[in-house]
Scaffold this motif. Structure first.
Motif, mmCIF file in Angstrom:
data_model
loop_
_atom_site.group_PDB
_atom_site.id
_atom_site.type_symbol
_atom_site.label_atom_id
_atom_site.label_comp_id
_atom_site.label_asym_id
_atom_site.label_seq_id
_atom_site.Cartn_x
_atom_site.Cartn_y
_atom_site.Cartn_z
ATOM 1 N N TYR A 177 0.829 -1.210 0.000
ATOM 2 C CA TYR A 177 0.000 0.000 0.000
ATOM 3 C C TYR A 177 0.861 1.256 0.000
ATOM 4 C CZ TYR A 177 -2.655 3.733 2.362
ATOM 5 O OH TYR A 177 -3.209 4.945 2.731
ATOM 6 N N GLY A 178 1.856 1.305 0.873
ATOM 7 C CA GLY A 178 2.693 2.495 0.973
ATOM 8 C C GLY A 178 3.549 2.720 -0.267
ATOM 9 N N THR A 179 4.171 1.658 -0.766
ATOM 10 C CA THR A 179 5.060 1.809 -1.919
ATOM 11 C C THR A 179 4.291 2.129 -3.198
ATOM 12 O OG1 THR A 179 5.038 -0.602 -2.199
ATOM 13 C CG2 THR A 179 6.889 0.348 -0.988
ATOM 14 N N ALA A 180 3.003 1.748 -3.262
ATOM 15 C CA ALA A 180 2.193 2.039 -4.452
ATOM 16 C C ALA A 180 2.011 3.545 -4.654
ATOM 17 C CB ALA A 180 0.833 1.361 -4.346
ATOM 18 N N ALA A 181 2.148 4.312 -3.586
ATOM 19 C CA ALA A 181 2.006 5.774 -3.691
ATOM 20 C C ALA A 181 3.270 6.425 -4.221
ATOM 21 C CB ALA A 181 1.658 6.358 -2.325
ATOM 22 N N PHE A 182 4.379 5.685 -4.239
ATOM 23 C CA PHE A 182 5.644 6.288 -4.633
ATOM 24 C C PHE A 182 6.199 5.743 -5.947
ATOM 25 C CE2 PHE A 182 10.310 5.698 -4.551
ATOM 26 C CZ PHE A 182 10.685 7.004 -4.786
ATOM 27 N N TYR A 183 6.359 4.437 -6.064
ATOM 28 C CA TYR A 183 7.123 3.867 -7.176
ATOM 29 C C TYR A 183 6.526 4.135 -8.558
ATOM 30 C CZ TYR A 183 10.470 1.617 -4.104
ATOM 31 O OH TYR A 183 11.477 1.393 -3.196
ATOM 32 N N PRO A 184 5.211 3.942 -8.796
ATOM 33 C CA PRO A 184 4.693 4.236 -10.135
ATOM 34 C C PRO A 184 4.955 5.675 -10.582
ATOM 35 C CG PRO A 184 3.110 2.946 -8.902
ATOM 36 C CD PRO A 184 4.185 3.353 -7.928
ATOM 37 N N LYS A 185 4.721 6.638 -9.686
ATOM 38 C CA LYS A 185 4.974 8.051 -10.022
ATOM 39 C C LYS A 185 6.459 8.307 -10.213
ATOM 40 C CE LYS A 185 4.023 12.522 -10.336
ATOM 41 N NZ LYS A 185 5.356 13.040 -10.676
ATOM 42 N N PHE A 186 7.305 7.700 -9.366
ATOM 43 C CA PHE A 186 8.751 7.894 -9.472
ATOM 44 C C PHE A 186 9.282 7.304 -10.775
ATOM 45 C CE2 PHE A 186 13.159 6.523 -8.304
ATOM 46 C CZ PHE A 186 13.697 7.798 -8.184
ATOM 47 N N LEU A 187 8.797 6.135 -11.163
ATOM 48 C CA LEU A 187 9.205 5.515 -12.431
ATOM 49 C C LEU A 187 8.802 6.394 -13.616
ATOM 50 C CD1 LEU A 187 8.273 1.804 -11.639
ATOM 51 C CD2 LEU A 187 10.586 2.670 -12.061
#
Length: 313
Positions: A70-80
């Motif tokens: 849940y937490g990483t889903a808020a960061f990695y797609p946008k960061f990629l």
């Protein structure tokens, strides 16, 4: 003052100096995100599928792994996406949502780790009443509040941030954080100080409770070899996970507030990412290797698949 409160887009400055390494960073980040999904999903599916693992400790672990996704889903797609983009911006609503998810995920980590500490305390220090205290109904209630309370507290914080009048749109990071958004406010408010202070105090109470639990656990386990073996098998992974989460959070929080501007941008980015990289990978791996039941279920599944493929060939 005409431009106050009309900001619709924030600029993220953390990726301004990575033009020459964009593709390499994209591949490494994608690999890390795939590993995070693999290790956490393995634990989640193993616990859900195997009814023998429908016990408090494994249910809490399953939620901890789900929280990692849940937490990483808020960061990695946008960061990629940002790694392949020439402009690094995020909408106002998207920034608030990202900050809410990241903060609530960290808070839920502490809530779930506190529940796991309580479970181990009751199992080892009060074994005769364990099954009466940790009933299925109570476990569902504990898990419900472990998610509800962080969501509620961070929602209040996010609403306070959203209602602030902003005089800037520059976020000096690779993702949005409520504290950095609040710093862009034109004026300070009491709610902006009181609500975060309450949240920090509330979760500091979690840390005190966990410390108290482990003091009693260690005292109890020292007098019994059986309890000490149980402590080493089930409590050491929890203690290790707790240490990783607390240190990652403290490094990130202290650096964000007191870090020097002379530090290279690449190091700043790593400090920002480590709480979204190390705990989501280390937690499931640590529990997967250390907890015998989970390790055996995973190995049996892998070996069973390998044997089936051999027989077919």
């Amino acid at each position: 003052m005409d431009n106050v409160s009309v900001i619709t887009v924030f600029t993220l400055s953390g990726l301004s100096d990575i033009a020459n390494y964009r593709v390499i960073l994209f591949v490494l980040t994608l690999l890390c995100y795939c590993v995070i999904w693999l290790v956490n999903l393995t634990i989640i599916v193993t616990v859900i599928v195997d009814k023998k693992l429908h016990e408090p400790m494994y249910i809490f672990l399953c939620n901890l792994c789900f929280n990692g996704l849940y937490g990483t889903a808020a960061f990695y797609p946008k960061f990629l996406y940002d790694l392949l983009s020439t402009t690094h911006v995020i909408s106002y609503a998207g920034c608030l949502l990202q900050g809410f998810v990241l903060h609530s995920a960290v808070a839920a980590d502490f809530s779930l780790l506190a529940l796991m500490a309580y479970d181990r305390y009751v199992a080892i220090c009060r074994p005769l009443v364990y099954h009466s205290l940790m009933t299925t109904q109570k476990i569902y209630i504990f898990v419900f509040f472990a998610w509800l309370i962080p969501f509620y507290l961070l929602l209040m914080s996010t609403i306070t941030t959203a209602t602030s009048r902003l005089c800037g749109s520059h976020i000096p990071r690779i993702y949005c954080v409520n504290w950095l958004i609040a710093n862009l406010a034109c004026s300070a408010s009491v709610a902006r100080i009181v609500i975060p202070a309450f949240n920090y105090t509330f979760y500091f109470g979690h840390a005190v409770f966990i410390f108290w639990s482990y003091v009693h656990l260690i005292k109890t386990c020292q007098s019994s070899k059986e309890n000490w073996n149980k402590f080493m098998q089930t409590c050491v992974p929890h203690l290790f996970s707790l240490t990783v989460v607390v240190l990652s959070f403290l490094f990130d929080m202290l650096y964000m507030r007191f870090g020097s501007k002379e530090i290279p941008q690449s190091f700043e980015n790593f400090m920002a990412m480590e709480i979204l990289l190390i705990p989501p990978i280390i937690n499931p791996l640590m529990y997967g290797f250390k907890l015998t039941q989970i390790r055996n279920r995973v190995l049996n599944f892998i070996c069973g698949k390998s044997l089936a493929l051999r027989l077919k060939s």
